[in-house]
Scaffold this motif. Structure first.
Motif, PDB file in Angstrom:
ATOM      1  N   ALA A 163       1.678   2.307 -12.290  1.00 33.98           N
ATOM      2  CA  ALA A 163       1.906   1.215 -11.345  1.00 33.98           C
ATOM      3  C   ALA A 163       1.052   1.278 -10.065  1.00 33.98           C
ATOM      4  O   ALA A 163       0.534   0.251  -9.639  1.00 33.98           O
ATOM      5  N   PRO A 164       0.884   2.478  -9.441  1.00 40.54           N
ATOM      6  CA  PRO A 164       0.058   2.483  -8.231  1.00 40.54           C
ATOM      7  C   PRO A 164      -1.376   2.035  -8.497  1.00 40.54           C
ATOM      8  O   PRO A 164      -1.988   1.359  -7.659  1.00 40.54           O
ATOM      9  N   ALA A 165      -1.909   2.375  -9.681  1.00 43.31           N
ATOM     10  CA  ALA A 165      -3.267   1.944 -10.014  1.00 43.31           C
ATOM     11  C   ALA A 165      -3.297   0.436 -10.247  1.00 43.31           C
ATOM     12  O   ALA A 165      -4.185  -0.259  -9.766  1.00 43.31           O
ATOM     13  N   VAL A 166      -2.274  -0.071 -10.963  1.00 38.78           N
ATOM     14  CA  VAL A 166      -2.212  -1.511 -11.212  1.00 38.78           C
ATOM     15  C   VAL A 166      -2.139  -2.273  -9.886  1.00 38.78           C
ATOM     16  O   VAL A 166      -2.858  -3.247  -9.669  1.00 38.78           O
ATOM     17  N   GLY A 167      -1.288  -1.785  -8.983  1.00 34.06           N
ATOM     18  CA  GLY A 167      -1.116  -2.447  -7.690  1.00 34.06           C
ATOM     19  C   GLY A 167      -2.417  -2.494  -6.899  1.00 34.06           C
ATOM     20  O   GLY A 167      -2.853  -3.547  -6.448  1.00 34.06           O
ATOM     21  N   ALA A 168      -3.042  -1.335  -6.759  1.00 33.20           N
ATOM     22  CA  ALA A 168      -4.253  -1.249  -5.943  1.00 33.20           C
ATOM     23  C   ALA A 168      -5.388  -2.056  -6.573  1.00 33.20           C
ATOM     24  O   ALA A 168      -6.118  -2.774  -5.884  1.00 33.20           O
ATOM     25  N   MET A 169      -5.522  -1.961  -7.887  1.00 34.69           N
ATOM     26  CA  MET A 169      -6.633  -2.653  -8.539  1.00 34.69           C
ATOM     27  C   MET A 169      -6.425  -4.160  -8.563  1.00 34.69           C
ATOM     28  O   MET A 169      -7.375  -4.934  -8.436  1.00 34.69           O
ATOM     29  N   ALA A 170      -5.154  -4.569  -8.716  1.00 39.26           N
ATOM     30  CA  ALA A 170      -4.856  -6.004  -8.681  1.00 39.26           C
ATOM     31  C   ALA A 170      -5.165  -6.565  -7.296  1.00 39.26           C
ATOM     32  O   ALA A 170      -5.727  -7.649  -7.161  1.00 39.26           O
ATOM     33  N   ARG A 171      -4.822  -5.793  -6.281  1.00 39.53           N
ATOM     34  CA  ARG A 171      -5.108  -6.235  -4.912  1.00 39.53           C
ATOM     35  C   ARG A 171      -6.609  -6.412  -4.710  1.00 39.53           C
ATOM     36  O   ARG A 171      -7.080  -7.406  -4.164  1.00 39.53           O
ATOM     37  N   TYR A 172      -7.354  -5.431  -5.200  1.00 39.64           N
ATOM     38  CA  TYR A 172      -8.802  -5.483  -5.067  1.00 39.64           C
ATOM     39  C   TYR A 172      -9.378  -6.685  -5.830  1.00 39.64           C
ATOM     40  O   TYR A 172     -10.196  -7.442  -5.299  1.00 39.64           O
ATOM     41  N   ASN A 173      -8.910  -6.855  -7.066  1.00 39.76           N
ATOM     42  CA  ASN A 173      -9.421  -7.968  -7.875  1.00 39.76           C
ATOM     43  C   ASN A 173      -9.112  -9.319  -7.256  1.00 39.76           C
ATOM     44  O   ASN A 173      -9.915 -10.245  -7.344  1.00 39.76           O
ATOM     45  N   LEU A 174      -7.946  -9.412  -6.624  1.00 43.18           N
ATOM     46  CA  LEU A 174      -7.589 -10.675  -5.987  1.00 43.18           C
ATOM     47  C   LEU A 174      -8.570 -10.993  -4.858  1.00 43.18           C
ATOM     48  O   LEU A 174      -9.091 -12.100  -4.758  1.00 43.18           O
ATOM     49  N   HIS A 175      -8.846  -9.985  -4.023  1.00 46.92           N
ATOM     50  CA  HIS A 175      -9.801 -10.194  -2.928  1.00 46.92           C
ATOM     51  C   HIS A 175     -11.191 -10.499  -3.473  1.00 46.92           C
ATOM     52  O   HIS A 175     -11.890 -11.372  -2.976  1.00 46.92           O
ATOM     53  N   ALA A 176     -11.571  -9.750  -4.524  1.00 44.49           N
ATOM     54  CA  ALA A 176     -12.912  -9.937  -5.082  1.00 44.49           C
ATOM     55  C   ALA A 176     -13.061 -11.310  -5.726  1.00 44.49           C
ATOM     56  O   ALA A 176     -14.154 -11.868  -5.761  1.00 44.49           O
ATOM     57  N   THR A 177     -11.947 -11.868  -6.221  1.00 44.69           N
ATOM     58  CA  THR A 177     -12.019 -13.191  -6.840  1.00 44.69           C
ATOM     59  C   THR A 177     -12.257 -14.283  -5.808  1.00 44.69           C
ATOM     60  O   THR A 177     -13.088 -15.160  -6.008  1.00 44.69           O
ATOM     61  N   THR A 202      -3.966   2.744   2.381  1.00 41.99           N
ATOM     62  CA  THR A 202      -3.327   4.050   2.278  1.00 41.99           C
ATOM     63  C   THR A 202      -2.507   4.397   3.520  1.00 41.99           C
ATOM     64  O   THR A 202      -1.926   5.471   3.612  1.00 41.99           O
ATOM     65  N   ALA A 203      -2.454   3.502   4.511  1.00 39.79           N
ATOM     66  CA  ALA A 203      -1.682   3.805   5.722  1.00 39.79           C
ATOM     67  C   ALA A 203      -0.273   3.226   5.670  1.00 39.79           C
ATOM     68  O   ALA A 203       0.684   3.870   6.067  1.00 39.79           O
ATOM     69  N   GLY A 204      -0.129   2.013   5.159  1.00 39.05           N
ATOM     70  CA  GLY A 204       1.214   1.439   5.070  1.00 39.05           C
ATOM     71  C   GLY A 204       1.702   0.894   6.396  1.00 39.05           C
ATOM     72  O   GLY A 204       1.078   1.107   7.432  1.00 39.05           O
ATOM     73  N   GLY A 243       0.837  -1.203   0.000  1.00 35.96           N
ATOM     74  CA  GLY A 243       0.000   0.000   0.000  1.00 35.96           C
ATOM     75  C   GLY A 243       0.866   1.245   0.000  1.00 35.96           C
ATOM     76  O   GLY A 243       1.775   1.367  -0.820  1.00 35.96           O
ATOM     77  N   TYR A 244       0.631   2.143   0.940  1.00 40.12           N
ATOM     78  CA  TYR A 244       1.417   3.370   1.009  1.00 40.12           C
ATOM     79  C   TYR A 244       2.911   3.057   1.084  1.00 40.12           C
ATOM     80  O   TYR A 244       3.735   3.777   0.509  1.00 40.12           O
ATOM     81  N   GLY A 245       3.282   1.980   1.775  1.00 39.56           N
ATOM     82  CA  GLY A 245       4.686   1.611   1.918  1.00 39.56           C
ATOM     83  C   GLY A 245       5.387   1.412   0.582  1.00 39.56           C
ATOM     84  O   GLY A 245       6.599   1.552   0.475  1.00 39.56           O
ATOM     85  N   GLY A 246       4.623   1.090  -0.457  1.00 36.37           N
ATOM     86  CA  GLY A 246       5.195   0.919  -1.786  1.00 36.37           C
ATOM     87  C   GLY A 246       5.650   2.216  -2.419  1.00 36.37           C
ATOM     88  O   GLY A 246       6.375   2.216  -3.417  1.00 36.37           O
TER      89      GLY A 246
END
Lengths: 604, 88
Positions: free
Chosen positions: A293-307, A236-238, A70-73
């Motif tokens: 990249a930040p959008a790819v990271g966040a959206m991939a994370r979301y998609n993984l959970h949603a899957t 967004t906290a990291g 997240g933010y840490g990235g």
């Protein structure tokens, strides 16, 4: 047409393109071999620099790191771009004015010392091999997954290709293949990102889509809520301390500016003015990927959970029994990636469903809910070193499997394969070239065989490149740790050794030989020792030293900053105690400070 | 490396260093300042779906870096010309 055939065609076409360019741009002189003849346009050079520098780690691992940190990235985003500001104002124009072939050559001449030159070569070789190991591992992953060959075969094909255009074409060949590789990798990265952004927040620009809406909520709020409900840290906290974030960012910035294969690219433009501009163009081309990249990271994370949890998208109860997907009906991409070990599923509570949450959470309510729902630990992860289940999903999968997770068409997946290979090969080639030129130009021509002919030097450069390819292949076969981590260490080493020494060489007229040598060695050995000590579990297979023993709470990734400060301090002290810098060197430093008379790079 | 006529190296270097410091101050403020040190305070402000500090750390600083380098290059060209050390 099935996915595998399509992937072979796309990757095969990209290879044919690189080979064609390599034959067209082969080097005939040492000047072409080391600095592409010195006449590269700043925009072309910017594009080549972008490909040179955006490595397998940038392409494959970075978005995945951001997804889980997240933010840490942010350390990677700011660190790997901010270094270009340092390059543009502190290094590139002055080194271009100096007008030689290699970084050790500058250090040797500026500090009037063969010893300094050899120490710089040692630093360069350490840094470059650390870095190249990560690239070769990236090549192996991409080949083994997408082309379904084993890692060794993948490595051999990659090595063969790099060998062909680095050895034949030198810097000239590399420059123009890198331009092609940039185009391949940037399309491969942004096309899936655009589709995924459209799916999630309806915005064609991923940079804006990240801040957009999904359903009733802002996407980032929705993501924060999902991950905290499952016991992970808010996105967004990291989860790093402020001092560590600060140090890692600075180490990556100064490291970027001190990486020999990046610096040497600024030797290839015609003028000092072009060197400044070229740093800007390089960052434009890099920023296209880095702000995606930040959008790819966040959206991939979301998609993984949603899957794995259908309640994520519907907003229902994620702990309801039927929210977790059934193992039997898990998507095709999971089954495919299970073969590589990057994804693994273990049914701990034998309910036939996959539960993905943070079972190490400190949030009691999350753990209580999980227990009440009959969850017996996180069931989604990757294969650890010992071949057993490890409760964390591999970072690398987030970009590579992203289009499959989001259900994008096959040609997009094939493109990702070509892009990943392009990113890894372009960086590997740039690194192998600086290694070979350090050996043929700095060691052989500069120290051991000063009378070597132009032809002999060129042959030596090619042999050195060939040997370096073999070593790189071995390091890729037997890599010390995972991609981005290894690369982060190269930055720490560059930050602590070469960067301060070059900066002092330009901005101090009085810094002398002894100061520079002792400073460089101090920075390098301190940083290396710290990294090896705290990473001995990954590097040497010994028991791990607890993170609580970190100096000032700074992680091995950020320790290069302390190494850099030590380098500056030790160099200053030693300078005060040793004979002063001779007058002709002070004139030389004055000469590199203004642009007139840069001309073309001088052979000598 | 022939030195141009009427060239005052000290004045040129002073102007260069002034610009360098200005550039690095902006570089520091947008990344280490907005993205790290004062992030918590900035995060209370929101631009669309972004907490502001988070935005600076993940995107804003990068956009500013790009503009900053071109601005620097342009100003350096001007300094070179004023001191008559620009390349032909």
């Amino acid at each position: 047409m099935d996915l595998k055939t399509l992937t072979y065609i796309v990757v095969g076409l990209s290879f044919a393109l690189y080979i064609g360019i390599a034959i067209w741009a082969r080097a005939g002189t040492t000047k072409e071999f080391y600095i592409a003849g010195g006449g590269v346009h700043p925009i072309v050079n910017g594009m080549a620099t972008g490909a040179d520098w955006m490595s397998a780690a940038s392409f494959i691992s970075m978005a995945g790191l951001i997804a889980f940190l997240g933010y840490g990235g942010s350390v990677y985003l700011m660190g790997w771009t901010g270094g270009y500001v340092l390059l543009a104002v502190l290094l590139a124009p002055y080194l271009r004015k100096f007008g030689k072939f290699t970084v050790p050559e500058f250090i040797g001449d500026r500090y009037y010392s063969q010893t300094a030159r050899i120490v710089a070569v040692i630093c360069l070789i350490f840094i470059s091999f650390t870095y190249v190991a990560g690239q070769m591992r990236g090549v192996g992953i991409v080949f083994s997954r997408f082309l379904e060959v084993d890692i060794t075969t993948g490595l051999l094909v990659g090595m063969g290709l790099v060998f062909f255009y680095a050895v034949l074409g030198g810097m000239k060949g590399i420059t123009y293949t890198q331009v092609a590789q940039y185009v391949v990798l940037i399309f491969a990265y942004t096309i899936p990102a655009v589709f995924i952004s459209l799916q999630i927040s309806g915005n064609v620009f991923p940079q804006l889509g990240l801040g957009g809406h999904t359903g009733e909520m802002y996407f980032l709020d929705k993501l924060n809520q999902t991950v905290t409900d499952l016991g992970f840290a808010a996105y967004t906290a990291g989860n790093k301390t402020m001092i560590d974030v600060f140090c890692i960012t600075l180490a990556l910035m100064a490291g970027t500016a001190g990486l020999p294969h990046v610096i040497v690219r600024f030797f290839t433009v015609p003028k000092v003015h072009d060197a400044r501009l070229s740093a800007g163009w390089a960052l434009v081309f890099i920023a296209i990927l880095y702000t995606t990249a930040p959008a790819v990271g966040a959206m991939a994370r979301y998609n993984l959970h949603a899957t794995v949890n259908t309640a994520v998208a519907s907003g229902g109860d994620m702990f309801a029994p039927d929210a977790s997907i059934e193992g039997e009906t898990r998507p095709e991409w999971m089954k495919r990636w299970e073969k590589t070990g990057l994804v693994m599923w273990e049914d701990k509570n034998s309910d036939g469903r996959i539960q993905y949450y943070n079972d190490q959470s400190k949030d009691e309510t999350v753990l209580a809910k999980a227990e009440a729902a009959g969850w017996a630990g996180n069931e989604l992860g990757s294969k650890g070193k010992d071949g057993k289940f490890e409760g964390k999903v591999d970072n690398d999968i987030m970009v590579l499997a992203n289009p499959e997770i989001a259900g994008l068409p096959d040609w997009v997946i094939a493109l990702i394969a070509a892009g990943g290979i392009a990113a890894a090969l372009s960086t590997a080639a740039g690194l192998l070239l600086v290694i070979s030129s350090a050996i043929s130009h700095d060691l052989l021509k500069g120290v051991f065989a000063r009378n070597i002919s132009e032809k002999g030097e060129l042959a030596a450069g090619r042999i050195a490149a060939a040997v370096a390819v073999l070593i790189a292949g071995y390091l890729g076969y037997n890599p010390p740790g995972f991609v981005a981590q290894v690369v982060a260490f190269a930055f720490g080493l560059a930050c602590a050794s070469l960067f301060p020494t070059i900066v002092m060489g330009i901005f101090s007229k009085t810094m002398n030989r002894a100061g520079a040598i002792v400073g460089m060695l101090t920075g390098l050995s301190f940083t290396l020792a710290y990294i090896v000590y705290f990473k001995r579990d990954v590097l040497l297979g010994m028991s791990k030293v607890p993170d609580s023993e970190w100096l000032f709470g700074i992680s091995p990734e950020g320790i290069g900053v302390v190494g850099m400060i030590l380098n500056f301090a030790v160099a200053y002290l030693v300078m005060k105690l040793t004979p002063k810098c001779p007058d002709h060197i002070q004139h030389l430093v004055e000469g590199i400070r203004y642009p007139r008379g840069a001309g073309t790079a001088q052979a000598h | 490396m022939s030195q141009p006529q009427n060239f005052d190296p000290q004045a040129y270097w002073r102007a260069t260093l002034r610009l360098l410091v200005a550039t690095l101050v902006i570089w520091f403020v947008v990344s280490f300042g907005a993205g790290i040190l004062f992030r918590d305070a900035l995060d209370t402000v929101r631009i669309g779906g972004y907490p502001l500090g988070f935005w600076f750390a993940q995107q804003g600083s990068i956009f500013i870096f790009v503009g900053l380098i071109f601005w620097y290059a342009k100003r350096m060209d001007k300094i070179d010309r004023e001191h008559d050390v620009h390349e032909e």
